[in-house]
Enzyme design. Structure first.
Site, PDB file in Angstrom:
ATOM      1  N   GLU A  30       0.764  33.215  20.349  1.00  0.00           N
ATOM      2  CA  GLU A  30       0.434  33.700  21.700  1.00  0.00           C
ATOM      3  C   GLU A  30       1.673  33.914  22.587  1.00  0.00           C
ATOM      4  O   GLU A  30       1.910  33.160  23.539  1.00  0.00           O
ATOM      5  CB  GLU A  30      -0.537  32.739  22.394  1.00  0.00           C
ATOM      6  CG  GLU A  30      -1.883  32.646  21.707  1.00  0.00           C
ATOM      7  CD  GLU A  30      -2.969  32.030  22.591  1.00  0.00           C
ATOM      8  OE1 GLU A  30      -2.651  31.582  23.698  1.00  0.00           O
ATOM      9  OE2 GLU A  30      -4.138  32.021  22.168  1.00  0.00           O
ATOM     10  N   GLU A  68      -7.739  31.550  15.961  1.00  0.00           N
ATOM     11  CA  GLU A  68      -8.369  30.621  16.907  1.00  0.00           C
ATOM     12  C   GLU A  68      -9.595  31.280  17.512  1.00  0.00           C
ATOM     13  O   GLU A  68      -9.564  32.468  17.853  1.00  0.00           O
ATOM     14  CB  GLU A  68      -7.432  30.263  18.080  1.00  0.00           C
ATOM     15  CG  GLU A  68      -6.343  29.292  17.757  1.00  0.00           C
ATOM     16  CD  GLU A  68      -5.523  28.918  18.990  1.00  0.00           C
ATOM     17  OE1 GLU A  68      -6.063  28.885  20.115  1.00  0.00           O
ATOM     18  OE2 GLU A  68      -4.310  28.676  18.805  1.00  0.00           O
TER      19      GLU A  68
HETATM   20  C1  NOJ Z   1      -4.692  28.955  22.766  1.00  0.00           C
HETATM   21  C2  NOJ Z   1      -3.605  28.074  22.257  1.00  0.00           C
HETATM   22  O1  NOJ Z   1      -2.978  28.606  21.146  1.00  0.00           O
HETATM   23  C3  NOJ Z   1      -4.021  26.652  22.039  1.00  0.00           C
HETATM   24  O2  NOJ Z   1      -2.872  25.881  21.993  1.00  0.00           O
HETATM   25  C4  NOJ Z   1      -4.980  26.228  23.125  1.00  0.00           C
HETATM   26  O3  NOJ Z   1      -5.266  24.864  23.099  1.00  0.00           O
HETATM   27  C5  NOJ Z   1      -6.248  27.033  22.990  1.00  0.00           C
HETATM   28  N1  NOJ Z   1      -5.937  28.446  23.090  1.00  0.00           N
HETATM   29  C6  NOJ Z   1      -7.308  26.721  24.027  1.00  0.00           C
HETATM   30  O4  NOJ Z   1      -6.837  26.978  25.295  1.00  0.00           O
END
Ligand code: NOJ
Length: 448
Positions: free
Chosen positions: A167, A354
């Protein structure tokens, strides 16, 4: 009656976490300080003043965590390596205890029959590099290149699936623009654009490192949190508007890595704030990858406005959401995100690295966390993913975020994303209802 919600043969089902959010042992065995260790100590920055010192204590409890994964039938696990554990100063001397820790970790994981998917960078920049300019400085790309070489050489015999960075917009834009993530500064657009450029250059270095040292069968890709439009109506005009919008808002990352340079439209938008690019940068940045990782949680509604121009329709106040204001519930985002990444930027093998949801209030009822809200959200997103696959979008796998409740960055330990509950006082893990449901999904390769 047979369900039609079956997934393709060899579909990869997994769960995900990241080192800084679960490992703890923040200053043990020679680990260096990360920018999150520093940021979380600034009063008022993180909910409750929560820090990463202990987190889920996975550093000491990893064997029991892998045993629990095995019990739930988890065969693929996305995790990250802590750069400051390997290089406490960001560059310079390697910390042998850091290497030894991950050796123990991978051995234990493989013993439980779990395949690792390893992210090289999940936001925990060594503070020592931040002190020398961090993402603003080109120095970070040299340090990262060495770090990538080191870890791929050290673990490439057991790790075959590599994710370069996680990200990019979060640790560049949110870290240096909005300031709500580490290092928590508010800088100019020019600086932010430069941090973007250094990040995609690091992506290129990681791809190179895997090609050079990864050995047979090694695969590599970026994990992006693309900005995703969802057409208000699934009609040609709104779909065309969504498609144009997707291309535009993701040009500086997806466009840059797949297109061999920054688009003219992106550079025009940057104007005088365009990043400094050196000769040869895009040779690295646009090295071919094997897959695209996508973290998909939500989307933005878009329709054809005047003259067909994309028009964003804002969420009304009562639009359904999770405990995170940013996580509006938009299951179609996983359909449109994967489809548009494929259609617009030619993504070939897509993994959802994710997806999931965070809630603050998940009480035990008769000894069980009955998180029907999570089970339902994930099921609805998976239905849309199934639809994408049915329409020919090359989606190969799905990782649920997260295996267990953990440190949710500036929202601390209150915001729970796990399918396994963690009691942060006792470190007791308890699978929630959603974990039992997801175990069946993975086992049967279909939505149950
Ligand atoms: C994106 C991130 O990569 C992760 O570290 C985070 O905990 C989750 N989304 C939820 O916000």
């Amino acid at each position: 009656m047979k369900t039609d919600l079956r997934f393709p043969k060899n579909f990869v089902w997994g769960v995900a976490t990241a080192a800084p959010q679960i490992e703890g042992a923040a200053f043990e065995d020679g680990k260096g300080e990360s920018i999150w260790d520093r940021f979380s100590r600034i009063p008022g920055k993180c909910h409750n003043g929560d820090n990463l010192d202990v987190a889920n204590d996975h550093y000491h409890l990893f064997k029991q965590d892998f045993a629990l994964m095995r019990k739930l039938g988890v065969k693929h696990y996305r995790l990250s390596l802590a750069w400051p554990r390997i290089y406490p100063n960001g560059d310079g001397a390697v910390n042998p205890k850091g290497i030894a820790f991950y050796n123990r970790l991978f051995d234990a994981m493989l013993k439980e029959g779990i395949t690792p998917w390893v992210t090289l960078f999940h936001w925990d920049l060594p503070q020592a590099l931040e002190d020398r300019g961090g993402w603003r400085s080109r120095l970070v790309t040299e340090a990262f290149a060495t770090y990538a070489d080191t870890v791929v050489k050290a673990f490439g015999d057991r790790v075959k699936n590599w994710i370069t960075l996680n990200e990019i917009p979060c640790f560049t834009n949110m870290g240096h623009g909005q300031g709500d993530k580490a290092p928590g500064t508010n800088e100019t657009q020019k600086v932010i654009n430069q941090t973007f450029h250094h990040a995609i250059l690091c992506h290129g270095h990681a791809v190179r490192a895997v090609r050079e040292h990864g050995g047979k069968g090694a695969r590599v890709g970026l994990t992006d949190n693309s900005t995703i439009p969802v057409p208000v109506t699934e009609t040609p005009a709104d779909i065309a508007a969504a498609k144009a919008w997707f291309g535009d808002v993701n040009a500086h990352i997806l466009g840059a890595i797949s297109g061999g340079g920054y688009s003219a439209a992106y550079l025009k938008r940057c104007g005088a704030d365009r990043p400094e690019v050196r000769k040869g940068d895009f040779d690295l940045i646009s090295l071919p990858t094997d897959f695209l990782g996508m973290n998909i949680y939500s989307g933005t509604f878009v329709r054809a406005g005047k003259k067909g121009k994309p028009e964003v329709v804002a969420f009304p106040p009562d639009y359904p959401q999770t405990s995170c204001p940013w996580l509006k519930i938009v299951p179609q985002s996983i359909y449109w995100g994967t489809r548009l990444a494929h259609e617009v930027y030619g993504a070939k093998n897509i993994y959802i690295t994710e997806n999931g949801c965070g809630y603050d209030n998940e009480p035990f009822v008769d000894g069980e966390i009955q998180d029907l809200h999570r089970r339902d959200l994930v099921r609805n997103y998976l239905k849309e993913l199934h639809r994408a696959i049915g329409h020919g979008v090359p989606v190969r796998g799905y990782f649920l975020w997260s295996f267990m409740d953990n440190y949710e960055w500036q929202d601390g330990y209150t915001r729970r994303f796990g399918i396994v509950h963690c009691d942060f006082k006792t470190q007791k893990r308890t699978p929630k209802l959603s974990a039992k449901w997801y175990a069946r999904v993975m086992e049967e390769n279909r939505l149950v």
